[in-house]
Each structure stands twice: as structure tokens, then as C-alpha cells.
Design a protein around this motif. Structure first.
Motif, PDB file in Angstrom:
ATOM      1  N   GLY A  38       0.824  -1.212   0.000  1.00  0.00           N
ATOM      2  CA  GLY A  38       0.000   0.000   0.000  1.00  0.00           C
ATOM      3  C   GLY A  38       0.855   1.257   0.000  1.00  0.00           C
ATOM      4  O   GLY A  38       2.075   1.212   0.122  1.00  0.00           O
ATOM      5  N   GLU A 130      -8.567  -5.415  -4.865  1.00  0.00           N
ATOM      6  CA  GLU A 130      -8.709  -5.105  -3.439  1.00  0.00           C
ATOM      7  C   GLU A 130     -10.146  -5.202  -2.926  1.00  0.00           C
ATOM      8  O   GLU A 130     -10.392  -5.775  -1.867  1.00  0.00           O
ATOM      9  N   ASP A 147     -12.740   2.042   0.299  1.00  0.00           N
ATOM     10  CA  ASP A 147     -11.432   1.794   0.915  1.00  0.00           C
ATOM     11  C   ASP A 147     -10.697   3.122   1.036  1.00  0.00           C
ATOM     12  O   ASP A 147     -10.173   3.643   0.048  1.00  0.00           O
ATOM     13  N   GLY A 149      -7.629   4.641   2.133  1.00  0.00           N
ATOM     14  CA  GLY A 149      -6.270   4.247   2.509  1.00  0.00           C
ATOM     15  C   GLY A 149      -5.418   5.452   2.820  1.00  0.00           C
ATOM     16  O   GLY A 149      -5.898   6.451   3.366  1.00  0.00           O
ATOM     17  N   THR A 153      -8.919   7.046  -2.147  1.00  0.00           N
ATOM     18  CA  THR A 153     -10.172   6.402  -1.728  1.00  0.00           C
ATOM     19  C   THR A 153     -10.666   5.570  -2.904  1.00  0.00           C
ATOM     20  O   THR A 153     -10.860   6.105  -4.006  1.00  0.00           O
ATOM     21  N   ASP A 168     -11.043   5.065  -8.255  1.00  0.00           N
ATOM     22  CA  ASP A 168     -10.027   5.348  -7.245  1.00  0.00           C
ATOM     23  C   ASP A 168      -9.697   6.831  -7.346  1.00  0.00           C
ATOM     24  O   ASP A 168      -9.329   7.302  -8.418  1.00  0.00           O
ATOM     25  N   GLY A 172      -6.986  10.640   0.571  1.00  0.00           N
ATOM     26  CA  GLY A 172      -6.873   9.579   1.577  1.00  0.00           C
ATOM     27  C   GLY A 172      -6.324  10.145   2.875  1.00  0.00           C
ATOM     28  O   GLY A 172      -6.364  11.363   3.104  1.00  0.00           O
ATOM     29  N   GLY A 235      -9.899   0.114   5.039  1.00  0.00           N
ATOM     30  CA  GLY A 235      -8.721   0.962   4.877  1.00  0.00           C
ATOM     31  C   GLY A 235      -8.408   1.686   6.179  1.00  0.00           C
ATOM     32  O   GLY A 235      -9.296   1.914   7.012  1.00  0.00           O
ATOM     33  N   LEU A 262      -8.180  -1.347   8.754  1.00  0.00           N
ATOM     34  CA  LEU A 262      -6.887  -1.359   8.035  1.00  0.00           C
ATOM     35  C   LEU A 262      -6.484  -2.779   7.620  1.00  0.00           C
ATOM     36  O   LEU A 262      -5.808  -2.975   6.619  1.00  0.00           O
ATOM     37  N   THR A 265      -8.454  -5.699   3.965  1.00  0.00           N
ATOM     38  CA  THR A 265      -7.953  -6.096   2.641  1.00  0.00           C
ATOM     39  C   THR A 265      -6.731  -7.022   2.756  1.00  0.00           C
ATOM     40  O   THR A 265      -6.706  -8.066   2.085  1.00  0.00           O
TER      41      THR A 265
END
Ligand code: ATP
Length: 273
Positions: A38, A130, A147, A149, A153, A168, A172, A235, A262, A265
């Protein structure tokens, strides 16, 4: 909205325990390994033959940016170190692993992720997307998996277990920290610590509400007219207490999150090994 996350939460908590309070499990039989590269964290997860967590390792890293390996050697070194840590815990060597890619990853970027894992001597058995990995852990077939992260996002809409829409967007956890760094005139790393400190919640939450609303706005844009159903948050940024309430209010959709989002995934990747 009542969604029973009892089983997923148990699994996630067990994985968390294997990562942060490791003991040396005596495990025989097939192992299922997942490697999550990640933007903020690299995570290795290992399940036993019954798909129960047996070992894991996590390191914060800045070698991948939004699914793109930006420091190939750095990524290899960290993955090698984490794999060795896990092998020591298990007194066994790992031979194969699954990896995951964010929605919309190009073929050459997928290859770079696979190459990192192959470079540490593991065979890559599967490249899973993911949201599918996350949905497997949560046991869901319909809804929007969001998600949040470190760098982005990811929004994925699932219907009957199939991912029917992905996006995506570059907002984040990093943006949350940047807002805090600016507001308190502190460095990024200090802002990261502040953000995650539950005792500093009152100093953090009011300031990041506009960023949460930005995330919610992104979600709205992507789910508009798609009958997306409930929102499932995963995430690391979803760990932020109360984030689900702001997103639910802004989108008008029931929004839920499991225990330690977190790890969802990373755990799901191993399930697809
Ligand atoms: P990406 O999905 O963008 O590639 P990643 O998969 O590395 O990134 P995650 O590991 O899911 O991202 O999440 C990392 C982010 O979660 C970081 O921005 C981190 O600051 C944030 N984070 C971790 N724990 C917490 C917490 N308790 N509260 C708020 N944010 C947190």
C-alpha cells in the motif's frame, strides 16, 4: 443498520493479534499468504490450512504510491524483511503468495507489484482486486466497498458478489494529516501521530470533518444513480472514530465498518492465495 460483523471481526482481531503480539504457532499443512503493497503500509498476512490467521507482519512504507511501485528496491527490501519475520515466527518458509491491486491498475503496474514479490523468492498464485479481497472477509455480496487508505479512496460497487463498478480518487489519510499539519503548524509525521491518538480526538475530529465530507462527496459522485446499497468502510483511514457517521449523514446511506478496517484487505488477500 444492523450488519452482523461478528465473524469477520473475530478473524480481523485474530490477525491483529498475530501481527502485533506474536507467538510462535505450531502449524502444519498448507499456508495461505497475502502481500499488500500500500501507499502507507506493507502488510504480510498468513493463514493456516483452515484459513485461520497464524502470522503476520506490517511496516509503514513510502515505496508504493497509489498502486504504483515508486521505489522498487525499497519495496523488495521491506517485503523480504516482513516475509523473513513471518518465516521466523512460523519456523517455516513461505513459498507462494497472493497480491492485490487497487481498482483500475494498469497491466504494467500490476507486473511491478508481482515482480517485487517474485524478487523475494515467492511464487505469485493470484492477483486479486482489493474490493474483492475486502468483500471476502466481510462476507458481503452487495453494497459499496469504500477503501480509504493512505493516498486514495477506492469506491467499488458489488452486486451478487461481482464488482460492477470501480473508481479510485486521490484523497486519503495523507490529506487528513496535511490538514492537521497546516492547522497546528507541525510536521507531517507529528500530524500522523496526532491523528491516530485517541486521546487527541477532540483536537483532530472537528478539523478533519471537511476532508471526510470531501471523501463523502467523492463517494456520492461515483454512486449516483447506481443503487449502491449500504457503504462498507475499509482501509486505515476508516479507523478514525466517527468517520462512518459523517459519511452516512452526507451520503444518506447506511455506513458501517468492521473492527480494525486497516487489516481487512490484507487479510482478504491471503484468503485468495
Ligand atoms: P492506499 O490504499 O492508498 O494504497 P494503504 O493501503 O497503505 O494505502 P492503509 O494501510 O489502508 O493504506 O491506511 C493507511 C492510512 O490509514 C494512513 O493515512 C494512516 O495515517 C491511516 N490510519 C491508520 N490508523 C489510523 C487511525 N487509527 N486513525 C486515523 N487514521 C489512521
Amino acid at each position: 443498520m444492523m450488519i452482523d460483523f461478528e465473524k469477520p471481526n473475530e478473524l480481523i482481531a485474530r490477525m491483529e493479534q498475530k501481527i502485533f503480539c506474536p507467538e510462535r504457532p505450531d502449524c502444519k499443512g498448507k499456508l495461505y499468504t497475502g502481500i499488500d503493497l500500500g501507499t502507507a503500509n506493507i502488510v504480510v498476512t498468513v493463514l493456516d490450512e483452515n484459513k485461520q490467521p497464524v502470522a503476520g507482519a506490517l511496516q509503514e512504507a513510502r515505496v508504493v504510491k497509489d498502486g504504483l511501485v515508486v521505489d522498487f528496491i525499497g519495496a523488495i527490501n521491506i517485503v523480504r524483511k516482513l516475509v523473513q519475520q513471518v518465516e521466523e515466527k512460523l519456523s517455516r518458509s513461505l513459498e507462494e503468495a497472493a497480491v492485490a491491486i487497487p481498482p483500475g491498475t494498469r497491466a504494467e503496474d500490476t507486473r511491478a507489484i508481482v515482480n517485487v514479490v517474485q524478487a523475494v523468492g515467492l511464487e505469485v498464485t493470484n492477483v486479486v482486486d482489493e474490493p474483492t479481497a475486502a468483500a471476502t472477509v466481510l462476507g458481503i455480496k452487495d453494497g459499496a466497498v469504500v477503501d480509504i487508505g493512505g493516498g486514495t479512496t477506492g469506491i467499488s460497487i458489488l452486486r451478487d458478489g461481482q464488482v460492477i463498478y470501480v473508481a479510485d480518487e486521490p484523497t486519503g489519510g495523507t490529506h487528513f494529516s496535511l490538514v492537521l499539519a497546516g492547522a497546528y503548524n507541525i510536521g507531517f509525521e507529528e500530524a500522523e501521530r496526532l491523528k491516530r491518538d485517541p486521546d487527541k480526538y477532540d483536537q483532530v475530529f472537528p478539523l478533519v470533518i471537511p476532508v471526510i465530507e470531501k471523501v463523502a462527496d467523492i463517494i456520492n459522485t461515483h454512486i449516483a444513480g447506481k443503487d449502491a446499497g449500504p457503504i462498507f468502510l475499509v482501509g486505515g483511514t476508516a479507523c478514525l472514530e466517527g468517520i462512518e457517521k459523517v459519511i452516512s449523514r452526507y451520503t444518506g446511506l447506511p455506513t458501517v465498518k468492521p473492527y480494525n478496517p486497516l487489516l481487512v484487505t490484507p487479510l482478504g488477500i491471503a484468503m485468495h492465495c
